[in-house]
Every structure is written in structure tokens, then in C-alpha cells.
Design an enzyme around this catalytic site. Sequence first.
Site, PDB file in Angstrom:
ATOM      1  N   TYR A 167      16.263  31.744   7.257  1.00  0.00           N
ATOM      2  CA  TYR A 167      15.096  32.590   7.503  1.00  0.00           C
ATOM      3  C   TYR A 167      15.018  32.964   8.980  1.00  0.00           C
ATOM      4  CZ  TYR A 167      13.447  31.332   2.847  1.00  0.00           C
ATOM      5  OH  TYR A 167      13.339  31.165   1.487  1.00  0.00           O
ATOM      6  N   LYS A 202       0.845  -1.196   0.000  1.00  0.00           N
ATOM      7  CA  LYS A 202       0.000   0.000   0.000  1.00  0.00           C
ATOM      8  C   LYS A 202       0.879   1.244   0.000  1.00  0.00           C
ATOM      9  CE  LYS A 202      -0.657   0.046   5.030  1.00  0.00           C
ATOM     10  NZ  LYS A 202      -1.662   0.051   6.126  1.00  0.00           N
ATOM     11  N   MET A 255      12.255  24.902   1.879  1.00  0.00           N
ATOM     12  CA  MET A 255      11.598  24.136   0.834  1.00  0.00           C
ATOM     13  C   MET A 255      12.591  23.408  -0.071  1.00  0.00           C
ATOM     14  SD  MET A 255       8.877  25.370  -2.097  1.00  0.00           S
ATOM     15  CE  MET A 255       7.576  25.709  -0.913  1.00  0.00           C
TER      16      MET A 255
END
Length: 411
Positions: A306, A74, A354
Site C-alpha cells: 500500500y 488472567k 491485515m
Amino acid sequence: MAELPAFRQLRPGRPAPPAGLRTQVADAPAPGSAAVPRRVHARVDAGAVAHNLATLRGLTRSDGPAPRIWATVKADAYGHGVARVLPGLADADGLAVAQLADAHACREAGWNGPILVYGGLLDADDISLISMPGLHLVISHPAQLDWLASADATLPALSIWLRYAGDLGMNGFDALSYLDAYRRGVALMDSGRVVTVGHFQHYGQGECRASVARADADLDALISGLPGPRSAGNSASLLHSLVDAPAAGAATARSRADWVRPGLALYGASPLPGLDGAALGLRPAMSLHSRLISVRTVAAGERLGYGGAFVAPRAMRVGLVGCGYGDGYPRLAPAGTPVSVGGVLVDTLGIVTMDSLLVDLTHAPAADIGTGVTLWGSEELPVEVVARHAGTIAAALLTSLTGRVAFINAF
């Protein structure tokens, strides 16, 4: 190891698989070579899957008949890609998937054996998807039996497994409704629509031997006198024996089931707290790789990232790894999560972005732009270690990779 059989790959022009099913790509090029198509890539080793399957099968041997194995694939084989791991599952007795669409994808990828569908029928329209032979459906509520009873009699007969809610309690029949469901299942078998009615349970605490014993005894009492095969046993419950009897060759899992259903362990990761797959004789089937895309020497007190999340405590070399949460690396992995740079374990710094993450190169003086980075899956950096640092589980990491990651076969 004997040569693995080749399975037919998904090819352009064939019906598209369900969202998330990844198709095969070329065999692995050399690390860091120009043939690697993207900065982040995952290597999938079907040979490791074959090894892990054989290890698990060895644990189920006993004086009586050994249970057969549903290999759970799965979530697109726990993120590895069904088509890529099928060669390593050639000796499995069947595959287990989440929904019927996944069963069709397994057929398209070249699997011709039995397929168990954990979700059974999601609605009445799913009846149109049960035309393939060799299907086994898990039945969790009475409406699914209603839909099967109304199905076209010309459809292939299939097997059903009645899910007992048991100690997990999230889905399935309780003790009273189970007996009525069994009666209805036998009626479907008498009508020729069903060939087998089996008993299915899923452990709520598979990592706890005492809990597994209680769950087994509970089902024993419920199905006493009710014929039919029994399916239970996940990766954790099968691996208990290695912890209780670690001497080589001394461990066997005394399962009462006719079919067991390992998942995570097939891919080399441990489901048992505090243990990595290697300690259980498993081999990782996936490793995640990138490279350094920048190297700098920063001054003491310099802020990076950041919000200036990292403040250099001293003059030091830092590297930027071309992998971030946009690729599926855990955003919440804290500073200090280990990363392997050129084979040397180093710590992450600051926060994951990201597209990248910072690492401390103090202990990797030879590292430079282009040096290979392993995010997880190597001998020195198991996926379980990264998961523990990130406050999650190995299965969550393995299934988290995004479409930006290139997958490469590494037999």
C-alpha cells in the site's frame, strides 16, 4: 518429564465460557500438514508451562518455608488458553484470574484448587458468583466490604486479601484506610463470612530490586502486628536472583511473601528488560506459525505494498507470509522485524497489512510457496525480540491473537 495429567476439556453443551476463553483443539499435526485448519496457527506447549513453573518454584526455595504459588492465568492464560495450559499447572498451589467469571471458567475447565480473583467484586451483583468454595477475593475499596457484609450467610466462607495501594498507586487502600479495612475484614472473619484476611501488594517496579525492597519495607511497617498471610512477588521480582547470581543452583528469590504470583514467566517470556526467557532458563509456551503464500522476483526500483511503501533496492526474491494484523501480528512492527522462514531468519519489508506481510528471501534461497514460517516463539526467534522491534512488550503480543488463529496443543 513425567506424563502430564489430563484435565477435562470444555465440551459442547456446557455453559459458554466468558468471551475470549479459548477451548482446546486437537494435538499438533506435522507442520504444514493438511490437518492444520487455518493458514495461521499457534502451538501451545503445556510441558513448557510445567517446566517454567518448576523453575520459578526452585527460585523461591530458602531455609524457611517456601512461598506457595498463585499461577496467574488472567487474559485467558496470557492468550494461551486456560484449558490448554492447565495440565502444565497441575503443581501450582492456586490460580489467579482477573474477575469472578474467569474463576467459574477455570472450574469448568477442570481446576478444583484455590482461585484468587484480582478484581474481587466488581459490583453488588457479583455476590451471586461467590457460591463456589475455594475463592480468594482481592479487596480494593470499602464498597466491596459492604457487599460482602450484606451477602447471604449461607454462602461458602471465602478468603479476602486487602490490596495496599503502595508504590503502584492505581488501586487499593492507602496507609490510613488500610487499617480500617483490616478491622472490617476481621469483623467479617468473626461473623463467619470470611475465613482469612491477608495482605496483598503489587509492585510498581517489579524489575527494579531497590524499588521492590522499598515497597516491601513500606508494607512491613504498615502491617506490623496485623496477623494474616502476605501475597507479593511477580515474575520480575522472582527472577532478579538469576540476574544477580547466575551460577546454576546459586540463585534463590528471598521473598517475604507467603504466596507469590508469577504470570508472564510461566509462559516462557522474560519480564526483565534486555533478557529473553531462554537466558533465564525458561521455555516458550507459544509459537505462532504461518506459511509463504506467494514468492516473486522483483526488479530494482519496483514498489510493493500500500502506497508503494517498499521500494526494491535491487533485483530480489520476496515472499508473502499469510499473517497480518487481522490475526494479531503487530501492525506497527517496522521493516526489518525478524521472521523465521524455513528456519532461516529474514527481515520483513514495507508495512504489515491485515492479512499478510512481505519478507526478504535473499538469505532463504530454498524458500517457496508453502514453506513454513514462524512469527515468534522458536529458539532463534523469541517473542521478546519481536516485541522489542514492534515497540511493545511480550505480554501484549501473546494476548493479541484474534479468533482467526487456530490453536493447537503441542505437548
